[in-house]
Design an enzyme around this catalytic site. Structure first.
Site, PDB file in Angstrom:
ATOM      1  N   ILE A  29       0.872  -1.144   0.101  1.00 23.96           N
ATOM      2  CA  ILE A  29       0.030   0.118  -0.093  1.00 23.96           C
ATOM      3  C   ILE A  29       1.077   1.192   0.151  1.00 23.96           C
ATOM      4  O   ILE A  29       1.909   1.160   0.451  1.00 23.96           O
ATOM      5  CB  ILE A  29      -1.033   0.021   0.984  1.00 23.96           C
ATOM      6  CG1 ILE A  29      -0.214  -0.095   2.546  1.00 23.96           C
ATOM      7  CG2 ILE A  29      -2.040  -1.085   1.008  1.00 23.96           C
ATOM      8  CD1 ILE A  29      -1.309  -0.144   3.771  1.00 23.96           C
ATOM      9  N   ASP A  30       0.244   2.354  -0.391  1.00 22.96           N
ATOM     10  CA  ASP A  30       1.262   3.650  -0.718  1.00 22.96           C
ATOM     11  C   ASP A  30       1.840   3.904   0.612  1.00 22.96           C
ATOM     12  O   ASP A  30       1.213   3.708   2.008  1.00 22.96           O
ATOM     13  CB  ASP A  30       0.418   4.757  -1.292  1.00 22.96           C
ATOM     14  CG  ASP A  30      -0.082   4.418  -2.644  1.00 22.96           C
ATOM     15  OD1 ASP A  30       0.657   3.694  -3.335  1.00 22.96           O
ATOM     16  OD2 ASP A  30      -1.142   4.963  -3.144  1.00 22.96           O
ATOM     17  N   LYS A  31       2.912   4.922   0.566  1.00 24.65           N
ATOM     18  CA  LYS A  31       3.487   5.445   1.622  1.00 24.65           C
ATOM     19  C   LYS A  31       2.605   6.235   2.685  1.00 24.65           C
ATOM     20  O   LYS A  31       2.685   6.071   3.669  1.00 24.65           O
ATOM     21  CB  LYS A  31       4.676   6.486   1.258  1.00 24.65           C
ATOM     22  CG  LYS A  31       5.349   7.183   2.462  1.00 24.65           C
ATOM     23  CD  LYS A  31       6.277   8.443   1.627  1.00 24.65           C
ATOM     24  CE  LYS A  31       6.812   9.049   2.647  1.00 24.65           C
ATOM     25  NZ  LYS A  31       7.766  10.304   2.172  1.00 24.65           N
ATOM     26  N   ARG A  79      -7.319   5.935  -6.119  1.00 24.18           N
ATOM     27  CA  ARG A  79      -6.948   7.504  -6.092  1.00 24.18           C
ATOM     28  C   ARG A  79      -7.235   7.806  -7.684  1.00 24.18           C
ATOM     29  O   ARG A  79      -7.808   8.769  -7.919  1.00 24.18           O
ATOM     30  CB  ARG A  79      -5.582   7.633  -5.802  1.00 24.18           C
ATOM     31  CG  ARG A  79      -5.166   7.525  -4.442  1.00 24.18           C
ATOM     32  CD  ARG A  79      -3.439   7.241  -4.215  1.00 24.18           C
ATOM     33  NE  ARG A  79      -2.925   8.568  -4.538  1.00 24.18           N
ATOM     34  CZ  ARG A  79      -1.627   8.858  -4.418  1.00 24.18           C
ATOM     35  NH1 ARG A  79      -0.936   7.914  -4.282  1.00 24.18           N
ATOM     36  NH2 ARG A  79      -1.235  10.149  -4.531  1.00 24.18           N
TER      37      ARG A  79
END
Length: 307
Positions: free
Chosen positions: A143-145, A244
């Site tokens: 998963i993204d930062k 997103r």
């Protein structure tokens, strides 16, 4: 990308990348490799266009065959770090962690330490799967930062393969909570639109009907706040930046997402308001379906209260 053998990667240039410099092209096709490393490969004549080695200023053409000859992988020393982990569940096969904001899942260029992998190496010692190599031991998904929430790490290769197969056939349950701009017309819906590199900005992903991979996101409204909406997204596929990109594509970018939404945010936020709330899968040892939930982070709860 087509892995011809252990150390040769082959690409056929799409017209989207026509006349792009070779190092920029390769950085698009091999995002896990740093630009400086790719430039070294070019300089050492390890990159070929139609079987001929290329120079640093070479520009690719539509339909060309590009080959990259990678040297034998070198074992890298990733240091275990005593970083506290918010452990949701752990057994001999898997460990599920509630990832905080501003923490990268695995080491990469610019993020060599202080990652989930560094922390898990300290916690699990040598009990991690090896399938994704020395840089990503145990990592079966990311998963993204700036995305918070539940992530699963595999402790052995059997567990890794078992979960990877479920990801492949889209049988893993993945539910995310997010806050979006604007009010929704419908209470629920499905976005089915392929995602690939943006032809206008190659650092971004985009809905791309020509070169994208299939992507499906189901959403439902949890609460409306006039100019903002609190939603739950269920992933059928797992493309890079899928929620997103999909939400921005229908006019509802995520609050705090300066990449796919407004540059200025009305609230002081660190990245997008996106939380991996639920993760469910069939356990590799018991064969039983298990579901895990990560509570909303404090910043998210406070923001909901403000709204």
């Amino acid at each position: 990308m087509n892995n011809m053998n252990l150390d040769i990667f082959e690409f056929i240039v799409d017209e989207t990348f026509n006349n792009l410099r070779i190092d920029k092209y390769l950085s698009e096709m091999m995002p896990d490799q740093s630009r400086s490393y790719l430039q070294k490969l070019i300089k050492s004549e390890a990159v070929f266009a139609d079987l001929k080695p290329v120079k640093a200023n070479y520009k690719v053409s539509d339909g060309q065959r590009i080959e990259v000859h990678l040297p034998e992988p070198v074992s890298l020393d990733i240091e275990p770090e005593n970083i506290p982990l918010d452990i949701i569940y752990e057994d001999d096969d898997v460990i599920l962690i509630n990832k905080p904001k501003d923490m990268v899942v695995h080491p990469s260029a610019g993020h060599e330490n202080h990652t989930i992998v560094n922390a898990v190496l300290y916690h699990c010692k040598d009990h991690l799967s090896t399938i994704n190599g020395v840089m990503r031991p145990g990592i079966v998904h990311r998963i993204d930062k700036d995305t918070t929430g539940v992530i699963v790490i595999c402790k052995n290769d059997h567990a890794h393969n078992f979960l990877a197969e479920q990801l492949k056939v889209h049988s893993i349950t993945r539910k995310y909570h997010a806050i979006c701009y604007n009010n929704f017309t419908d209470d629920e819906g499905t976005i089915e639109a392929p995602i690939g590199r943006s032809p206008n900005d190659r650092k971004k992903m985009a809905v791309n009907y020509k070169n994208g991979k299939p992507a499906v996101t189901h959403y439902k409204v949890l609460k409306r706040f006039g100019n903002f909406t609190y939603i739950e997204c269920t992933l059928e596929t797992g493309r890079t930046h899928q929620i997103r990109v999909h939400m921005a594509s229908i006019g509802h970018p995520l609050l705090g997402d300066s990449v796919y939404g407004p540059a200025k945010c009305p609230y002081h936020l660190q990245g997008q308001t996106l939380h991996a709330k639920v993760l469910g899968f069939v356990h590799p040892a018991s064969g039983k379906y298990m579901e895990f939930e990560a509570p909303l982070p404090e910043y998210f709860i406070q923001l909901l209260e403000k709204l």
